[in-house]
Design a protein around this motif. Sequence first.
Motif, mmCIF file in Angstrom:
data_model
loop_
_atom_site.group_PDB
_atom_site.id
_atom_site.type_symbol
_atom_site.label_atom_id
_atom_site.label_comp_id
_atom_site.label_asym_id
_atom_site.label_seq_id
_atom_site.Cartn_x
_atom_site.Cartn_y
_atom_site.Cartn_z
ATOM 1 N N LEU A 162 0.832 -1.195 0.000
ATOM 2 C CA LEU A 162 0.000 0.000 0.000
ATOM 3 C C LEU A 162 0.871 1.251 0.000
ATOM 4 C CD1 LEU A 162 -2.779 -0.863 2.618
ATOM 5 C CD2 LEU A 162 -3.027 -0.724 0.134
ATOM 6 N N SER A 163 0.469 2.246 -0.785
ATOM 7 C CA SER A 163 1.180 3.514 -0.795
ATOM 8 C C SER A 163 0.837 4.309 0.458
ATOM 9 C CB SER A 163 0.799 4.318 -2.039
ATOM 10 O OG SER A 163 -0.562 4.702 -1.975
ATOM 11 N N PHE A 164 1.613 5.353 0.704
ATOM 12 C CA PHE A 164 1.361 6.190 1.880
ATOM 13 C C PHE A 164 -0.021 6.825 1.806
ATOM 14 C CE2 PHE A 164 1.496 10.331 4.029
ATOM 15 C CZ PHE A 164 1.874 9.936 5.306
ATOM 16 N N ALA A 165 -0.396 7.270 0.609
ATOM 17 C CA ALA A 165 -1.716 7.895 0.437
ATOM 18 C C ALA A 165 -2.835 6.902 0.728
ATOM 19 C CB ALA A 165 -1.857 8.444 -0.982
ATOM 20 N N ASN A 166 -2.668 5.666 0.250
ATOM 21 C CA ASN A 166 -3.681 4.641 0.500
ATOM 22 C C ASN A 166 -3.774 4.293 1.984
ATOM 23 O OD1 ASN A 166 -4.484 4.404 -2.167
ATOM 24 N ND2 ASN A 166 -3.001 2.783 -2.625
ATOM 25 N N ARG A 167 -2.637 4.303 2.648
ATOM 26 C CA ARG A 167 -2.645 4.042 4.081
ATOM 27 C C ARG A 167 -3.392 5.149 4.829
ATOM 28 N NH1 ARG A 167 1.216 0.180 5.912
ATOM 29 N NH2 ARG A 167 2.599 -0.535 4.257
ATOM 30 N N CYS A 168 -3.184 6.386 4.406
ATOM 31 C CA CYS A 168 -3.884 7.515 5.042
ATOM 32 C C CYS A 168 -5.391 7.393 4.846
ATOM 33 C CB CYS A 168 -3.378 8.838 4.462
ATOM 34 S SG CYS A 168 -1.677 9.240 4.933
ATOM 35 N N VAL A 169 -5.796 7.001 3.626
ATOM 36 C CA VAL A 169 -7.225 6.800 3.361
ATOM 37 C C VAL A 169 -7.770 5.673 4.230
ATOM 38 C CG1 VAL A 169 -8.910 6.075 1.627
ATOM 39 C CG2 VAL A 169 -7.121 7.704 1.017
ATOM 40 N N GLU A 170 -7.009 4.592 4.347
ATOM 41 C CA GLU A 170 -7.415 3.464 5.176
ATOM 42 C C GLU A 170 -7.530 3.880 6.642
ATOM 43 O OE1 GLU A 170 -8.491 -0.379 6.321
ATOM 44 O OE2 GLU A 170 -8.426 0.573 4.341
ATOM 45 N N ALA A 171 -6.592 4.739 7.103
ATOM 46 C CA ALA A 171 -6.639 5.218 8.485
ATOM 47 C C ALA A 171 -7.912 6.013 8.752
ATOM 48 C CB ALA A 171 -5.405 6.070 8.781
ATOM 49 N N LEU A 172 -8.260 6.912 7.827
ATOM 50 C CA LEU A 172 -9.478 7.715 7.992
ATOM 51 C C LEU A 172 -10.729 6.844 7.938
ATOM 52 C CD1 LEU A 172 -8.536 10.793 5.770
ATOM 53 C CD2 LEU A 172 -8.578 10.680 8.261
ATOM 54 N N LYS A 173 -10.725 5.870 7.030
ATOM 55 C CA LYS A 173 -11.889 4.980 6.899
ATOM 56 C C LYS A 173 -12.080 4.156 8.169
ATOM 57 C CE LYS A 173 -13.668 1.053 4.241
ATOM 58 N NZ LYS A 173 -13.369 0.066 3.180
ATOM 59 N N PHE A 174 -10.979 3.617 8.686
ATOM 60 C CA PHE A 174 -11.085 2.793 9.886
ATOM 61 C C PHE A 174 -11.502 3.634 11.092
ATOM 62 C CE2 PHE A 174 -9.311 1.045 13.796
ATOM 63 C CZ PHE A 174 -9.800 -0.240 13.773
ATOM 64 N N GLY A 175 -10.832 4.782 11.282
ATOM 65 C CA GLY A 175 -11.085 5.589 12.467
ATOM 66 C C GLY A 175 -12.463 6.213 12.502
ATOM 67 N N PHE A 176 -12.910 6.754 11.347
ATOM 68 C CA PHE A 176 -14.138 7.548 11.345
ATOM 69 C C PHE A 176 -15.343 6.839 10.739
ATOM 70 C CE2 PHE A 176 -10.779 10.938 11.266
ATOM 71 C CZ PHE A 176 -10.966 11.315 12.584
ATOM 72 N N VAL A 177 -15.141 5.643 10.188
ATOM 73 C CA VAL A 177 -16.283 4.883 9.669
ATOM 74 C C VAL A 177 -16.423 3.557 10.424
ATOM 75 C CG1 VAL A 177 -17.334 3.805 7.646
ATOM 76 C CG2 VAL A 177 -16.083 5.954 7.386
ATOM 77 N N GLU A 178 -15.389 2.712 10.349
ATOM 78 C CA GLU A 178 -15.504 1.390 10.962
ATOM 79 C C GLU A 178 -15.573 1.468 12.487
ATOM 80 O OE1 GLU A 178 -12.738 -1.482 9.546
ATOM 81 O OE2 GLU A 178 -13.079 -1.023 7.434
ATOM 82 N N MET A 179 -14.748 2.334 13.101
ATOM 83 C CA MET A 179 -14.812 2.445 14.553
ATOM 84 C C MET A 179 -16.137 3.047 15.004
ATOM 85 S SD MET A 179 -11.269 3.234 16.489
ATOM 86 C CE MET A 179 -12.158 2.953 18.014
ATOM 87 N N MET A 180 -16.659 3.979 14.215
ATOM 88 C CA MET A 180 -17.962 4.545 14.559
ATOM 89 C C MET A 180 -19.048 3.482 14.452
ATOM 90 S SD MET A 180 -17.447 7.560 15.566
ATOM 91 C CE MET A 180 -19.172 7.972 15.745
ATOM 92 N N GLU A 181 -18.916 2.588 13.464
ATOM 93 C CA GLU A 181 -19.854 1.466 13.360
ATOM 94 C C GLU A 181 -19.774 0.570 14.591
ATOM 95 O OE1 GLU A 181 -20.972 -0.488 9.347
ATOM 96 O OE2 GLU A 181 -18.836 -0.009 9.205
ATOM 97 N N ASP A 182 -18.544 0.333 15.070
ATOM 98 C CA ASP A 182 -18.338 -0.619 16.144
ATOM 99 C C ASP A 182 -18.776 -0.087 17.508
ATOM 100 O OD1 ASP A 182 -17.322 -2.310 14.264
ATOM 101 O OD2 ASP A 182 -15.222 -1.949 14.758
ATOM 102 N N ILE A 183 -18.422 1.157 17.826
ATOM 103 C CA ILE A 183 -18.691 1.646 19.178
ATOM 104 C C ILE A 183 -19.701 2.778 19.215
ATOM 105 C CG2 ILE A 183 -16.304 1.074 19.795
ATOM 106 C CD1 ILE A 183 -15.828 4.085 20.142
ATOM 107 N N GLY A 184 -20.147 3.267 18.049
ATOM 108 C CA GLY A 184 -21.071 4.394 18.020
ATOM 109 C C GLY A 184 -22.332 4.127 18.823
ATOM 110 N N LYS A 185 -22.912 2.953 18.633
ATOM 111 C CA LYS A 185 -24.149 2.595 19.337
ATOM 112 C C LYS A 185 -23.939 2.620 20.847
ATOM 113 C CE LYS A 185 -27.059 -1.489 20.126
ATOM 114 N NZ LYS A 185 -27.315 -2.895 19.696
ATOM 115 N N TRP A 186 -22.821 2.022 21.301
ATOM 116 C CA TRP A 186 -22.593 1.921 22.740
ATOM 117 C C TRP A 186 -22.166 3.247 23.325
ATOM 118 C CZ3 TRP A 186 -24.994 -2.082 24.164
ATOM 119 C CH2 TRP A 186 -25.057 -3.193 23.321
ATOM 120 N N LEU A 187 -21.514 4.092 22.534
ATOM 121 C CA LEU A 187 -21.185 5.440 22.984
ATOM 122 C C LEU A 187 -22.464 6.234 23.232
ATOM 123 C CD1 LEU A 187 -19.221 7.755 23.537
ATOM 124 C CD2 LEU A 187 -19.155 8.186 21.074
ATOM 125 N N VAL A 188 -23.411 6.148 22.304
ATOM 126 C CA VAL A 188 -24.686 6.847 22.459
ATOM 127 C C VAL A 188 -25.443 6.315 23.674
ATOM 128 C CG1 VAL A 188 -26.952 7.242 21.413
ATOM 129 C CG2 VAL A 188 -24.888 7.433 20.016
#
Length: 459
Positions: A162-188
């Motif tokens: 993976l290129s650096f740019a792709n890693r950055c995109v993956e970081a944003l996707k994981f942090g702000f999409v997948e993690m929100m999917e995982d803990i968003g409900k329980w945070l609320v």
Amino acid sequence: MDYVLNVLQAVVGIVNEMSPYLLLGFLLAGIMHAFIPDGWFNKYLSGNTMRSVINAAIFGVPLPLCSCGVIPTAMSLRREGASKGAVVSFLIATPQTGVDSIFATYSLMGLPFAIVRPIAALFTAVMGGAFVTLDQKDEVQSEILPEAQDEASRAWSEQRDLSFANRCVEALKFGFVEMMEDIGKWLVVGLIVAGLITALVPDEFFAIFKDNTALSMLLVLCISVPMYICATGSIPIAVALMMKGLTPGAALVMLMAGPACNVASILVINKVLGKKTLVLYLTAIITGSILFGVAIDQLLPREWFTDHLMSTHACCHDVAGWFEWTCTGILVLLLLNVLRMKLQHKSACSCGHAHEGHCHCHDRHDHCGCHTHENDSHCHDEVSCEKEVCETKTYVVKGMTCNHCRSNTEKAIRSVKGVESVSVDLQSGIATVVGDDIDDTAVKEAVESIGFTLTTSPE
């Protein structure tokens, strides 16, 4: 109506206080996910030694895994050669903290709590791992399965390319999409519960527990051990309970035992690691949380843990600045995006036909078994089947609750001989597997080895 407004005011005040730190924590979690190779941890956790236990605890403390996601991850580590002691250490340390929850703890509870919490998680994890290691000292260490080695090598190769740019995109996707999917409900859920406690529970309700360390801890243990709550979602509840009179030590017990113990983890550990390991696991968590709770209440100045609480309470009634409101707005948008994805997934699939759950349109797959979904696009177009037409099977996986569960299930099934590609849909639990002479029994055993159950999907 006044009660509703009071609850809403309490929730909004807590969110304004937490949101900047939550967003920063999610970003750091995404960076860790994107830039640390999947198989990097495994080689440090093998061997029935204290070194593997300590490594597992150190690795687990900052990892942003929710209380449910840590279970299949730990079982995968066990399957790939990690010792029982290391697995238990990882299971105890990881759900108690994470970069996101450490920042959120600092925002609402202050620096002393933010320091003590990961230290307590590290100590308790090492203690639990040591119990199991001593009990298993004569156990012959299991070898890393060849298919697991191949899977780890493939994951490392893909991540390295993976290129650096792709890693950055993956970081944003994981942090702000997948993690929100995982803990968003329980945070609320945690925020709402905290708001209800703050606004509706009379101050004298916990009078019997006020400044009583033993009773406070007993109450919190009875509530938190069977209950599911994530590390971040437990913070506003602990704050609300402290504001009603529970001791700082009891609040720490909530922060430790709540995320680390729940019915799901208890059942899986009993099934995969055995009843004796489960007893040692629970003993370490309960003993460690009580020891640190008593130490806070009896040995450290109370003001260290209450002064910031008072300022937080005052901030909840003050007008937040533009920065806090901006961060809160971003957090709300991220939660709404997760809700949109879930609703969209239920209403339609990529083929344009309405479905309640998973898209069963298999007539569009190509030789690589690529299935495109609204939320999970797992196209393995780099895989080519030996046969002109691959066999496609579907299974139902039960027990998954987050994206870590999904990814570990895919990883387990992909290690089965003959499997060329696999796509697991989190919402419906349907696993679509493409390959040559797929053994249903082997697939079932692979899935059950990480704590889930699998059945053949009806046509």
